[in-house]
Design an enzyme around this catalytic site. Structure first.
Site, PDB file in Angstrom:
ATOM      1  N   ARG A  76       4.564  38.612 -71.528  1.00 49.05           N
ATOM      2  CA  ARG A  76       4.998  37.846 -70.314  1.00 49.05           C
ATOM      3  C   ARG A  76       6.524  37.696 -70.453  1.00 49.05           C
ATOM      4  O   ARG A  76       6.964  37.132 -71.328  1.00 49.05           O
ATOM      5  CB  ARG A  76       4.303  36.524 -70.542  1.00 49.05           C
ATOM      6  CG  ARG A  76       4.686  35.652 -69.301  1.00 49.05           C
ATOM      7  CD  ARG A  76       3.694  34.234 -69.345  1.00 49.05           C
ATOM      8  NE  ARG A  76       4.333  33.362 -68.378  1.00 49.05           N
ATOM      9  CZ  ARG A  76       4.706  32.352 -68.736  1.00 49.05           C
ATOM     10  NH1 ARG A  76       4.294  31.521 -69.714  1.00 49.05           N
ATOM     11  NH2 ARG A  76       5.229  31.498 -67.658  1.00 49.05           N
ATOM     12  N   HIS A 120      10.838  31.043 -63.295  1.00 50.44           N
ATOM     13  CA  HIS A 120      10.695  30.420 -64.683  1.00 50.44           C
ATOM     14  C   HIS A 120      11.852  29.276 -64.723  1.00 50.44           C
ATOM     15  O   HIS A 120      12.929  29.622 -65.611  1.00 50.44           O
ATOM     16  CB  HIS A 120      10.605  31.053 -65.904  1.00 50.44           C
ATOM     17  CG  HIS A 120       9.992  30.419 -67.090  1.00 50.44           C
ATOM     18  ND1 HIS A 120       8.799  30.744 -67.851  1.00 50.44           N
ATOM     19  CD2 HIS A 120      10.599  29.358 -67.653  1.00 50.44           C
ATOM     20  CE1 HIS A 120       8.792  30.120 -68.721  1.00 50.44           C
ATOM     21  NE2 HIS A 120       9.668  29.131 -68.769  1.00 50.44           N
ATOM     22  N   GLU A 166       5.142  26.386 -64.658  1.00 45.12           N
ATOM     23  CA  GLU A 166       5.185  24.948 -64.867  1.00 45.12           C
ATOM     24  C   GLU A 166       5.722  24.128 -63.809  1.00 45.12           C
ATOM     25  O   GLU A 166       6.811  23.436 -64.030  1.00 45.12           O
ATOM     26  CB  GLU A 166       5.673  24.413 -66.087  1.00 45.12           C
ATOM     27  CG  GLU A 166       4.902  24.993 -67.293  1.00 45.12           C
ATOM     28  CD  GLU A 166       5.604  24.736 -68.396  1.00 45.12           C
ATOM     29  OE1 GLU A 166       6.899  24.021 -68.708  1.00 45.12           O
ATOM     30  OE2 GLU A 166       5.142  25.285 -69.596  1.00 45.12           O
ATOM     31  N   GLU A 356       0.895  30.229 -72.504  1.00 40.59           N
ATOM     32  CA  GLU A 356       1.860  29.622 -73.531  1.00 40.59           C
ATOM     33  C   GLU A 356       0.920  28.849 -74.695  1.00 40.59           C
ATOM     34  O   GLU A 356       0.280  27.876 -74.086  1.00 40.59           O
ATOM     35  CB  GLU A 356       2.886  28.689 -72.903  1.00 40.59           C
ATOM     36  CG  GLU A 356       3.826  29.552 -72.162  1.00 40.59           C
ATOM     37  CD  GLU A 356       5.197  28.590 -71.819  1.00 40.59           C
ATOM     38  OE1 GLU A 356       5.409  27.568 -72.332  1.00 40.59           O
ATOM     39  OE2 GLU A 356       5.757  29.005 -70.774  1.00 40.59           O
TER      40      GLU A 356
HETATM   41  O1  IFM Z   1      10.491  26.903 -73.785  1.00 36.79           O
HETATM   42  C1  IFM Z   1       9.676  26.248 -72.793  1.00 36.79           C
HETATM   43  C2  IFM Z   1       9.150  26.868 -71.766  1.00 36.79           C
HETATM   44  O2  IFM Z   1       9.984  27.500 -70.898  1.00 36.79           O
HETATM   45  C3  IFM Z   1       8.044  26.280 -70.848  1.00 36.79           C
HETATM   46  N1  IFM Z   1       7.067  25.815 -71.718  1.00 36.79           N
HETATM   47  C4  IFM Z   1       7.414  24.886 -72.692  1.00 36.79           C
HETATM   48  C5  IFM Z   1       8.448  25.875 -73.624  1.00 36.79           C
HETATM   49  C6  IFM Z   1       8.641  24.940 -74.848  1.00 36.79           C
HETATM   50  O3  IFM Z   1       9.293  23.901 -74.400  1.00 36.79           O
END
Ligand code: IFM
Length: 466
Positions: A76, A120, A166, A356
């Site tokens: 990803r 992102h 997110e 993630e």
């Molecule tokens: O690095 C970040 C990512 O960009 C988005 N989710 C959380 C990760 C860790 O903080």
């Protein structure tokens, strides 16, 4: 418990453009809100960390080779909007498209399935300057156009798409706390920025599907369970409000077609117009879930929206321990079980991909005196990943429709406001030389992918005994 993952379970690793690419002014890329954020006075270290990051724009072929050598089923990455449309609208920049096209080809040649994310957090600066970025409804249409451009360019080869990463974090840290780009601190911005990102997701789902036949499309949403800090009614209510504004605020619109009552019941409301909720809840092919830790809420009437102090995260200065990562985040595996149960129950058991999971630790490269080989003995990360995967395996046993899991992250990278200081990677990056060293966790993950069995004897490298 059966420790075996099916052959079609997708084991992957994740990254994002601004966190790895560097080369911020190369080949026609325009500035993003993160370029602006790290360029503010006093942020010289962040600026220089981001300027090169992992130098992935130059070293992408090496990174793809590592993904292939680890045997990843999928990778990803995110597409940088300002590389594709330097000003956030208009004709695409050919060099930007070509970069991601080469990346996709190289992944496919190595048998690694590409999972691009379209947004992102690196919004083109021009959109922020012009209309306030996602605060403005106009950005929804801009994002739909951009999604169509990328799907048209890559959709003959890319089958799996993630629209946005997110939306809660981008709205909250970027527009309410101001600790992330674009650095706005304005409670009035929070709900519009959430809502317009969700609407942009809906617009992108349609754009991708109309350009790329057979595309499977999802969105990556974070879920951080919030528990009451104390055993009181007031804290229980504070936790419920916080959960609604952190988690329900994106899961409910996407999966149920409405915002939680606790979100719509206040003075400030999401700017919903006719047809918005239908567009936001357009059926998707999978929900991407990002999970790290939990928080605790304590009733605090003066805090906007949630009227709670969120106390789960501890000061970063504390030393890391087995139970608290280098980010100060509690190691709490049960949180993932709680969310997956919630997805099976309240949300009707949609297909889920954990987009993630991972943890940051203070890793150091050591050279083995006997072999002269460099390595990183990150036993804590191995334990963390194993704990998370054990929860996923049990959830599958309990009926979750869990299709895959992506470790955050493939390589160490630029951890936003923390710069290069926090390391999440399966692969260590020396930011001085840009040397890559596969950590014990990378070897362990690779063996797991080959065996598909969580505790197979051959996957023992780097585990507790490491
Ligand atoms: O690095 C970040 C990512 O960009 C988005 N989710 C959380 C990760 C860790 O903080």
């Amino acid at each position: 418990m059966d420790d075996r993952f099916s052959e079609d379970f997708i084991f992957g690793a994740s990254s994002s453009a601004f966190q790895i690419e560097g080369a911020l002014d190369r080949d026609g890329r325009g500035p993003s809100v993160w370029d602006d954020f790290v360029s503010r006075p006093g942020r010289e270290r962040l600026r220089s960390d981001a300027a090169t990051a992992c130098d992935h724009y130059a070293r992408w072929a090496d990174d793809v080779a590592i993904a292939g050598e680890l045997g990843l089923d999928a990778y990803r990455f995110s597409v940088s909007w300002p590389r594709i449309q330097p000003d956030g609208s208009g004709e695409p920049n050919r060099a930007g498209i070509d970069f991601y096209s080469r990346l996709v080809d190289a992944l496919l040649e190595r048998g690694v399935r590409p999972f691009p994310t379209l947004f992102h957090w690196d919004l083109p600066s021009a959109l922020q300057r012009g209309s306030g970025g996602f605060r403005a409804r106009d950005t929804v249409a801009r994002f739909g156009d951009y999604a169509g451009i990328v799907a048209r360019a890559l959709g003959d080869r890319v089958k799996d798409w993630i629209t946005i990463n997110e939306p809660f974090e981008y709205a909250c840290f970027g527009h309410l706390f101001g600790t992330h780009a674009p650095g706005v601190k304005n409670p009035l911005a929070y709900l519009p920025v959430v809502h317009h990102q969700l609407l942009a997701h809906g617009r992108a789902v349609s754009a991708i599907r109309s350009e790329a036949a057979g595309a499977r499309v999802g969105i990556a949403l974070s879920w951080t369970p919030v528990h009451p800090a104390r055993d009181t009614e007031a804290d229980a209510r504070a936790a419920a409000r916080t959960n609604a504004f952190m988690n329900g605020v994106s899961f409910d619109p996407i999966l149920l077609g409405r915002y939680p009552d606790l979100v719509t019941g206040g003075l400030l409301k999401p700017p919903v117009r006719d047809g918005d909720m239908e567009a936001i809840s357009t059926p998707i092919d999978f929900v991407g879930l990002n999970y790290y830790s939990r928080e605790r809420a304590r009733n605090a009437p003066l805090v906007p929206f949630i009227r709670a102090d969120v106390t789960g995260k501890e000061p970063r200065e504390l030393p890391e321990t087995d139970d608290r990562t280098a980010m100060g985040w509690e190691v709490y595996h049960d949180g993932l079980a709680e969310i997956l149960a919630e997805l099976r129950g309240r949300y009707g058991n949609p297909p889920v991909v954990v987009t993630e999971f991972g943890s940051a630790w203070s890793d150091e490269v050591e050279t083995d005196a006997a072999t002269g080989r460099a390595g990183v003995r990150d036993a804590r990360r191995v334990r963390y990943l194993r704990g998370q995967l054990a929860v996923m395996r049990s959830a599958i046993g309990a009926g979750s429709d869990l299709r895959g899991a992506f470790v955050w992250s493939l390589t160490d990278n630029f951890e936003w406001a923390e710069g290069n200081a926090k390391r999440f990677g399966l692969v260590h990056v020396d930011y001085g030389t840009q040397a890559r060293t596969v950590k014990d966790s990378g070897r362990w993950y690779s063996a797991l992918i080959a065996s598909r069995v969580l505790d197979a004897p051959s996957s023992g490298q780097g585990s507790e005994e490491a």
